[in-house]
Design a protein around this motif. Structure first.
Motif, PDB file in Angstrom:
ATOM      1  N   UNK A  46       0.857  -1.211   0.175  1.00  0.00           N
ATOM      2  CA  UNK A  46      -0.077   0.011   0.004  1.00  0.00           C
ATOM      3  C   UNK A  46       0.990   1.303   0.082  1.00  0.00           C
ATOM      4  N   UNK A  47       1.984   1.188   0.781  1.00  0.00           N
ATOM      5  CA  UNK A  47       2.984   2.258   0.547  1.00  0.00           C
ATOM      6  C   UNK A  47       3.551   2.656  -0.677  1.00  0.00           C
ATOM      7  N   UNK A  48       3.794   1.605  -1.702  1.00  0.00           N
ATOM      8  CA  UNK A  48       4.328   1.626  -2.838  1.00  0.00           C
ATOM      9  C   UNK A  48       3.230   2.361  -3.674  1.00  0.00           C
ATOM     10  N   UNK A  49       1.994   1.723  -3.471  1.00  0.00           N
ATOM     11  CA  UNK A  49       0.735   2.443  -4.486  1.00  0.00           C
ATOM     12  C   UNK A  49       0.628   3.849  -4.123  1.00  0.00           C
ATOM     13  N   UNK A  50       0.645   4.065  -2.882  1.00  0.00           N
ATOM     14  CA  UNK A  50       0.730   5.691  -2.494  1.00  0.00           C
ATOM     15  C   UNK A  50       1.686   6.570  -2.973  1.00  0.00           C
ATOM     16  N   UNK A  51       3.020   5.990  -3.170  1.00  0.00           N
ATOM     17  CA  UNK A  51       4.063   6.697  -3.679  1.00  0.00           C
ATOM     18  C   UNK A  51       3.873   6.755  -5.244  1.00  0.00           C
ATOM     19  N   UNK A  52       3.513   5.775  -5.771  1.00  0.00           N
ATOM     20  CA  UNK A  52       3.158   5.729  -7.292  1.00  0.00           C
ATOM     21  C   UNK A  52       2.067   6.825  -7.732  1.00  0.00           C
ATOM     22  N   UNK A  53       0.952   6.843  -6.958  1.00  0.00           N
ATOM     23  CA  UNK A  53       0.043   7.889  -7.195  1.00  0.00           C
ATOM     24  C   UNK A  53       0.277   9.083  -6.921  1.00  0.00           C
ATOM     25  N   UNK A  54       1.097   9.572  -5.727  1.00  0.00           N
ATOM     26  CA  UNK A  54       1.507  10.661  -5.678  1.00  0.00           C
ATOM     27  C   UNK A  54       2.515  11.220  -6.569  1.00  0.00           C
ATOM     28  N   UNK A  55       3.406  10.409  -7.028  1.00  0.00           N
ATOM     29  CA  UNK A  55       4.241  11.050  -8.100  1.00  0.00           C
ATOM     30  C   UNK A  55       3.680  11.040  -9.448  1.00  0.00           C
ATOM     31  N   UNK A  56       2.877  10.217  -9.794  1.00  0.00           N
ATOM     32  CA  UNK A  56       1.875  10.038 -10.997  1.00  0.00           C
ATOM     33  C   UNK A  56       1.092  11.411 -11.019  1.00  0.00           C
ATOM     34  N   UNK A  57       0.555  11.891  -9.987  1.00  0.00           N
ATOM     35  CA  UNK A  57      -0.258  13.026 -10.107  1.00  0.00           C
ATOM     36  C   UNK A  57       0.894  14.182 -10.104  1.00  0.00           C
ATOM     37  N   UNK A  58       2.206  14.291  -9.666  1.00  0.00           N
ATOM     38  CA  UNK A  58       2.993  15.362  -9.805  1.00  0.00           C
ATOM     39  C   UNK A  58       3.557  15.184 -11.312  1.00  0.00           C
ATOM     40  N   UNK A  59       3.572  14.342 -12.143  1.00  0.00           N
ATOM     41  CA  UNK A  59       4.241  13.970 -13.459  1.00  0.00           C
ATOM     42  C   UNK A  59       3.054  14.620 -14.269  1.00  0.00           C
ATOM     43  N   UNK A  60       1.919  14.066 -13.857  1.00  0.00           N
ATOM     44  CA  UNK A  60       0.851  14.717 -15.130  1.00  0.00           C
ATOM     45  C   UNK A  60       0.505  15.973 -14.910  1.00  0.00           C
ATOM     46  N   UNK A  61       0.647  16.810 -13.704  1.00  0.00           N
ATOM     47  CA  UNK A  61       0.184  18.162 -13.859  1.00  0.00           C
ATOM     48  C   UNK A  61       1.441  18.835 -14.134  1.00  0.00           C
ATOM     49  N   UNK A  62       2.835  18.434 -14.182  1.00  0.00           N
ATOM     50  CA  UNK A  62       3.769  18.957 -14.761  1.00  0.00           C
ATOM     51  C   UNK A  62       3.881  18.872 -16.176  1.00  0.00           C
ATOM     52  N   UNK A  63       3.302  17.705 -16.678  1.00  0.00           N
ATOM     53  CA  UNK A  63       3.135  17.643 -18.082  1.00  0.00           C
ATOM     54  C   UNK A  63       2.381  18.692 -18.632  1.00  0.00           C
ATOM     55  N   UNK A  64       1.128  18.740 -17.874  1.00  0.00           N
ATOM     56  CA  UNK A  64       0.154  19.714 -18.411  1.00  0.00           C
ATOM     57  C   UNK A  64       0.831  21.199 -18.543  1.00  0.00           C
ATOM     58  N   UNK A  65       1.149  21.691 -17.445  1.00  0.00           N
ATOM     59  CA  UNK A  65       2.065  22.998 -17.283  1.00  0.00           C
ATOM     60  C   UNK A  65       2.876  23.146 -18.388  1.00  0.00           C
ATOM     61  N   UNK A  66       3.743  22.211 -18.612  1.00  0.00           N
ATOM     62  CA  UNK A  66       4.862  22.106 -19.635  1.00  0.00           C
ATOM     63  C   UNK A  66       4.357  22.339 -21.097  1.00  0.00           C
ATOM     64  N   UNK A  67       3.041  21.613 -21.459  1.00  0.00           N
ATOM     65  CA  UNK A  67       2.464  21.805 -22.669  1.00  0.00           C
ATOM     66  C   UNK A  67       1.246  22.791 -22.832  1.00  0.00           C
ATOM     67  N   UNK A  68       1.356  23.567 -21.805  1.00  0.00           N
ATOM     68  CA  UNK A  68       0.260  24.647 -21.897  1.00  0.00           C
ATOM     69  C   UNK A  68      -1.193  23.996 -21.919  1.00  0.00           C
ATOM     70  N   UNK A  69      -1.341  23.009 -21.286  1.00  0.00           N
ATOM     71  CA  UNK A  69      -2.634  22.319 -20.933  1.00  0.00           C
ATOM     72  C   UNK A  69      -3.205  21.884 -22.467  1.00  0.00           C
ATOM     73  N   UNK A  70      -2.270  21.457 -23.217  1.00  0.00           N
ATOM     74  CA  UNK A  70      -3.000  20.955 -24.673  1.00  0.00           C
ATOM     75  C   UNK A  70      -2.690  19.671 -24.962  1.00  0.00           C
ATOM     76  N   UNK A  71      -2.237  18.711 -24.056  1.00  0.00           N
ATOM     77  CA  UNK A  71      -1.828  17.473 -24.416  1.00  0.00           C
ATOM     78  C   UNK A  71      -2.860  16.533 -23.837  1.00  0.00           C
TER      79      UNK A  71
END
Length: 104
Positions: A46-71
């Motif tokens: 469960x700890x690894x699942x929480x880490x993957x979800x936390x980092x995945x959320x950061x990754x997707x937010x960063x991707x949206x900001x980097x692509x100006x919300x177009x991807x």
């Protein structure tokens, strides 16, 4: 993609800071986190699942900001990660709430 990696690096940095500042004990099957007067005990799975979800959320937010919300890919990832995050947070909140009412 550069924004996604920067956000991922920020997420990892936050996790390292939390690890340094909090009392975290590891055993063979669990991770014990001491926060104020409360111990949170998680299994490794469960700890690894929480880490993957936390980092995945950061990754997707960063991707949206980097692509100006177009991807569309990063929008899909963000909606997926946030929906799973909300579901798991609600599930864990309900389980702690039922434990408190049983103890009273």
């Amino acid at each position: 993609m550069k924004g996604a990696l920067i956000a991922l690096l920020i997420g990892v940095t936050l996790l390292v800071i939390f690890y340094i500042k909090m009392d975290i004990f590891r055993s063979k099957t669990t991770i014990d986190i001491h926060l104020h007067d409360t111990y949170f005990i998680f299994s490794y799975t469960s700890f690894i699942i929480f880490l993957v979800l936390f980092l995945g959320t950061f990754f997707s937010i960063g991707g949206l900001i980097g692509n100006h919300f177009k991807s569309k890919l990063f929008w899909f990832l963000l909606v997926s990660f946030l929906s799973i995050d909300i579901y798991l947070i609600g599930t864990y909140y309900k389980s702690f709430k039922t434990i408190e009412t049983i103890q009273l």
